[in-house]
Design an enzyme around this catalytic site. Structure first.
Site, PDB file in Angstrom:
ATOM      1  N   TYR A 199     -16.485  -8.316  -3.835  1.00  0.00           N
ATOM      2  CA  TYR A 199     -16.211  -9.150  -5.008  1.00  0.00           C
ATOM      3  C   TYR A 199     -16.545 -10.614  -4.756  1.00  0.00           C
ATOM      4  CZ  TYR A 199     -13.434  -5.187  -6.792  1.00  0.00           C
ATOM      5  OH  TYR A 199     -13.005  -3.960  -7.225  1.00  0.00           O
ATOM      6  N   HIS A 255     -14.455   1.783  -0.354  1.00  0.00           N
ATOM      7  CA  HIS A 255     -14.795   1.452  -1.736  1.00  0.00           C
ATOM      8  C   HIS A 255     -15.591   2.559  -2.416  1.00  0.00           C
ATOM      9  CE1 HIS A 255     -15.472  -2.373  -4.363  1.00  0.00           C
ATOM     10  NE2 HIS A 255     -15.254  -1.314  -5.101  1.00  0.00           N
ATOM     11  N   ASP A 296      -5.450  -6.755  -6.375  1.00  0.00           N
ATOM     12  CA  ASP A 296      -6.504  -5.883  -5.889  1.00  0.00           C
ATOM     13  C   ASP A 296      -7.820  -6.656  -5.805  1.00  0.00           C
ATOM     14  OD1 ASP A 296      -7.373  -2.772  -5.642  1.00  0.00           O
ATOM     15  OD2 ASP A 296      -8.915  -3.890  -6.732  1.00  0.00           O
ATOM     16  N   LYS A 341     -11.159  -3.779   0.159  1.00  0.00           N
ATOM     17  CA  LYS A 341     -11.962  -2.565   0.281  1.00  0.00           C
ATOM     18  C   LYS A 341     -13.165  -2.749   1.209  1.00  0.00           C
ATOM     19  CE  LYS A 341     -10.848  -1.701  -4.582  1.00  0.00           C
ATOM     20  NZ  LYS A 341     -10.648  -3.094  -5.025  1.00  0.00           N
TER      21      LYS A 341
END
Length: 320
Positions: free
Chosen positions: A56, A112, A51, A81
């Site tokens: 990120y 998200h 994931d 996401k």
């Protein structure tokens, strides 16, 4: 008593028919070489569920580890996401993620957060570049929400994304109220396959899980360990008793509890030894699963972002 066998055999099924491995590696806060090493360790250990997210800033390292691992792409379940500044153009954000990952498709593409922001972001290769574009704010420091857009319109656009690029689409951090609003819209023709939310014994969210289940939406658990080792679980008497009974660490017990509840679980770690240990789950008895739930009375949320203002997030409350 701990074994990786249960983690490998525990799978869930999406409304699309796709199989979701029960334990996945969460990669939030993992960047650079640490992210690469964590994903590589996870895949060698037996994880088949990874994931990540555009925000990120680690999709390049995640994708490189996937390629270098030698694991066949069709054996993996990969999630990324949509970030808040791309709500008007989710297809472009997905294309950026696929480019960074070096993949032709993801198995799951999630919205998200249900919070559209003003966007002038353009092409950004790393999530830590141009922070003022990634986290747009007014002069007073408040977040610059895109008030002429909403998540229902975003979902309308996500439904148009080719299944060749995203096998399934879903949401994250959605409340019962927001899912109801989404499903009630005449433009919604696809029910979200997943709702990924914070879940652990301090925040079980029964109302949300039961509602999603009634609509065929699989709920995934992020932050299953709370925030960190100081979250408070170590001191709970029931946790102490059961980790001794099963001869496992608190982290393994909490991950096992998430599986017992019927939720795929996404523990995150950049420490290779923790990545391995988190995959060593056990099958709890119903008695022990209920004991963890019933004896922990404290209710608290650990992930409460600064853009949770007014009435835009977490409508189900903390005590359910």
């Amino acid at each position: 008593m701990a074994t990786t066998k249960y983690s490998q055999s525990c799978v869930f099924t999406l409304q699309t028919g796709a199989k979701v491995p029960g334990v996945g590696l969460g990669t939030w806060l993992s960047t650079g070489q640490a992210a690469y090493d964590a994903v590589m360790t996870a895949l060698k250990t037996g994880y088949r569920h990874i994931d990540t997210a555009w925000i990120y800033g680690n999709e390049q390292e995640v994708g490189r580890a996937i390629r270098d691992s030698g694991v066949k792409r069709e054996e993996l379940f990969v999630t990324t996401k949509l970030w808040n500044t791309f709500h008007r153009d989710p297809a472009t954000n997905l294309d950026q993620s696929l480019k960074m990952l070096g993949l032709d498709y993801v198995d799951l593409y999630l919205m998200h957060w249900p919070t559209p922001w003003r966007s002038s972001i353009g092409e950004v290769t790393k999530a830590d570049d141009r922070e003022d574009k990634i986290f747009p704010k007014h002069d007073d420091g408040s977040f610059d929400f895109d008030t002429s857009w909403d998540f229902v319109k975003t979902w309308e656009q996500m439904q148009k994304i080719s299944k060749d690029k995203a096998k399934a689409i879903g949401v994250s951090n959605f409340s019962t109220k927001q899912i109801e609003q989404l499903l009630d819209s005449p433009t919604t023709t696809v029910t979200p396959a997943v709702n990924q939310v914070e879940l652990h014994p301090y925040l079980p969210q029964d109302k949300l899980i039961n509602f999603c289940s009634s609509k065929g939406i699989l709920v995934e658990a992020y932050s299953p360990l709370g925030h960190d080792k100081n979250s408070g679980f170590e001191g709970e008497q029931i946790i102490k008793r059961l980790r001794e009974k099963y001869s496992i660490a608190t982290t393994q017990l909490l991950i096992s509890w998430a599986l017992w509840r019927g939720t795929p679980v996404l523990p995150k770690s950049s420490d290779p030894s923790h990545v391995v240990k988190n995959f060593e789950t056990v099958q709890l008895t119903d008695e022990d699963g209920k004991a963890i739930y019933n004896l922990i009375q404290t209710r608290k949320r650990f992930n409460n972002p600064p853009w949770n203002t007014g009435d835009n997030l977490f409508h189900d409350g903390e005590k359910n």
